[in-house]
Each structure stands twice: as structure tokens, then as C-alpha cells.
Motif scaffolding. Structure first.
Motif, mmCIF file in Angstrom:
data_model
loop_
_atom_site.group_PDB
_atom_site.id
_atom_site.type_symbol
_atom_site.label_atom_id
_atom_site.label_comp_id
_atom_site.label_asym_id
_atom_site.label_seq_id
_atom_site.Cartn_x
_atom_site.Cartn_y
_atom_site.Cartn_z
ATOM 1 N N GLY A 1 0.786 -1.230 0.000
ATOM 2 C CA GLY A 1 0.000 0.000 0.000
ATOM 3 C C GLY A 1 0.818 1.280 0.000
ATOM 4 O O GLY A 1 0.250 2.376 0.029
ATOM 5 N N GLN A 2 2.136 1.175 -0.043
ATOM 6 C CA GLN A 2 2.999 2.361 0.025
ATOM 7 C C GLN A 2 3.784 2.627 -1.265
ATOM 8 O O GLN A 2 4.711 3.435 -1.269
ATOM 9 N N ALA A 3 3.413 1.980 -2.365
ATOM 10 C CA ALA A 3 4.166 2.131 -3.618
ATOM 11 C C ALA A 3 4.177 3.577 -4.107
ATOM 12 O O ALA A 3 5.214 4.080 -4.536
ATOM 13 N N GLU A 4 3.044 4.260 -4.041
ATOM 14 C CA GLU A 4 3.000 5.655 -4.512
ATOM 15 C C GLU A 4 3.875 6.554 -3.661
ATOM 16 O O GLU A 4 4.594 7.411 -4.187
ATOM 17 N N ALA B 1 6.491 5.593 -1.872
ATOM 18 C CA ALA B 1 7.878 5.214 -2.139
ATOM 19 C C ALA B 1 8.375 5.839 -3.439
ATOM 20 O O ALA B 1 9.478 6.396 -3.477
ATOM 21 N N LEU B 2 7.566 5.788 -4.483
ATOM 22 C CA LEU B 2 7.972 6.374 -5.764
ATOM 23 C C LEU B 2 8.145 7.883 -5.644
ATOM 24 O O LEU B 2 9.123 8.444 -6.146
ATOM 25 N N ARG B 3 7.237 8.542 -4.966
ATOM 26 C CA ARG B 3 7.339 9.989 -4.773
ATOM 27 C C ARG B 3 8.616 10.347 -3.996
ATOM 28 O O ARG B 3 9.347 11.275 -4.367
ATOM 29 N N GLU B 4 8.905 9.601 -2.943
ATOM 30 C CA GLU B 4 10.097 9.856 -2.134
ATOM 31 C C GLU B 4 11.378 9.584 -2.931
ATOM 32 O O GLU B 4 12.341 10.350 -2.853
ATOM 33 N N LEU B 5 11.405 8.489 -3.677
ATOM 34 C CA LEU B 5 12.572 8.178 -4.497
ATOM 35 C C LEU B 5 12.805 9.240 -5.562
ATOM 36 O O LEU B 5 13.941 9.674 -5.786
ATOM 37 N N PRO C 1 4.026 -3.332 -8.269
ATOM 38 C CA PRO C 1 4.390 -1.926 -8.117
ATOM 39 C C PRO C 1 5.161 -1.600 -6.840
ATOM 40 O O PRO C 1 5.675 -0.493 -6.703
ATOM 41 N N CYS C 2 5.292 -2.541 -5.916
ATOM 42 C CA CYS C 2 6.078 -2.303 -4.702
ATOM 43 C C CYS C 2 7.565 -2.589 -4.912
ATOM 44 O O CYS C 2 8.377 -2.354 -4.013
ATOM 45 N N ASP C 3 7.927 -3.086 -6.082
ATOM 46 C CA ASP C 3 9.304 -3.465 -6.396
ATOM 47 C C ASP C 3 9.944 -2.369 -7.254
ATOM 48 O O ASP C 3 9.511 -2.126 -8.384
ATOM 49 N N GLY D 1 11.667 4.028 6.739
ATOM 50 C CA GLY D 1 10.980 3.017 7.532
ATOM 51 C C GLY D 1 9.471 3.144 7.487
ATOM 52 O O GLY D 1 8.753 2.179 7.740
ATOM 53 N N GLY D 2 8.973 4.309 7.109
ATOM 54 C CA GLY D 2 7.542 4.525 7.008
ATOM 55 C C GLY D 2 6.914 4.013 5.720
ATOM 56 O O GLY D 2 5.694 3.882 5.637
ATOM 57 N N PHE D 3 7.754 3.716 4.701
ATOM 58 C CA PHE D 3 7.189 3.275 3.417
ATOM 59 C C PHE D 3 7.974 2.153 2.745
ATOM 60 O O PHE D 3 7.461 1.496 1.854
#
Length: 103
Positions: free
Chosen positions: A17-20, A22-26, A52-54, A85-87
Motif C-alpha cells: 500500500g505504500q508504492a505511490e 515510495a515512488l514519490r520519495e525516491l 508496483p512495490c518493487d 521506515g515509514g514506506f
């Protein structure tokens, strides 16, 4: 690209549930790295189509030492690690590669 450049492959796994996030942060991190670190000559973020989590970052640096030394100590990397650690589901897998040949 210089033949002495090093390619760094970094694999991340986002929490379910954190893919979006994670992508935004990356993407935000990559923007800062490209703007502030001259030894980084390119970064591409790829996201696995079936999962999408990979995430994989394909980075090119002037040397392994530039990546593993000064880069990992920058304030933006330290701040990302503190938030990750949050995503992210855990620490990334990091491998180093050299160009084998060009065809």
C-alpha cells in the motif's frame, strides 16, 4: 559515459500500500542527488510492472568510492534513510557493476 564509471543497482521494496509514497520519495531524492552531486552521472528509477512495490534504481557514478563514501553521508541520504521506515519494507540491496562491452 566514461569506461571507468561504476553502475550501482539498488533494489527497494515498498511496504504494501505504500508504492505511490515510495515512488514519490525516491523521485524527490533522485532530483536532489542529480542537482547536488557531480559524481553522479545518471539515475533511472524503474518500477516492476507486475509488482508496483518493487523498485530498482539504475545509477551511474564516477567511482565506487564516490557512491559508497561521500554520497551515503550526505544530509539528503541520511534524511531519506530516516523516513524510509515509514514506506519501505527494509534496507535496499545494493550491487556494483562495470560495463562489460558495448554493442
Amino acid at each position: 559515459m566514461n569506461p571507468t564509471d561504476i553502475h550501482v543497482i539498488i533494489r527497494y521494496r515498498a511496504q504494501p500500500g505504500q508504492a505511490e509514497t515510495a515512488l514519490r520519495e525516491l523521485a524527490a531524492l533522485v532530483t536532489v542527488v542529480r542537482r547536488e552531486e557531480r559524481d553522479c552521472t545518471g539515475i533511472i528509477i524503474v518500477q516492476r510492472d507486475e509488482d508496483p512495490c518493487d523498485f530498482t534504481l539504475l545509477e551511474t557514478w564516477t567511482s565506487r568510492e564516490a557512491y559508497a563514501g561521500p554520497h551515503l553521508q550526505t544530509p539528503h541520504i541520511q534524511a531519506f534513510k530516516a523516513r524510509a521506515g515509514g514506506f519501505m519494507a527494509g534496507a535496499p540491496e545494493i550491487t556494483y557493476w562495470r560495463e562489460g562491452c558495448r554493442v
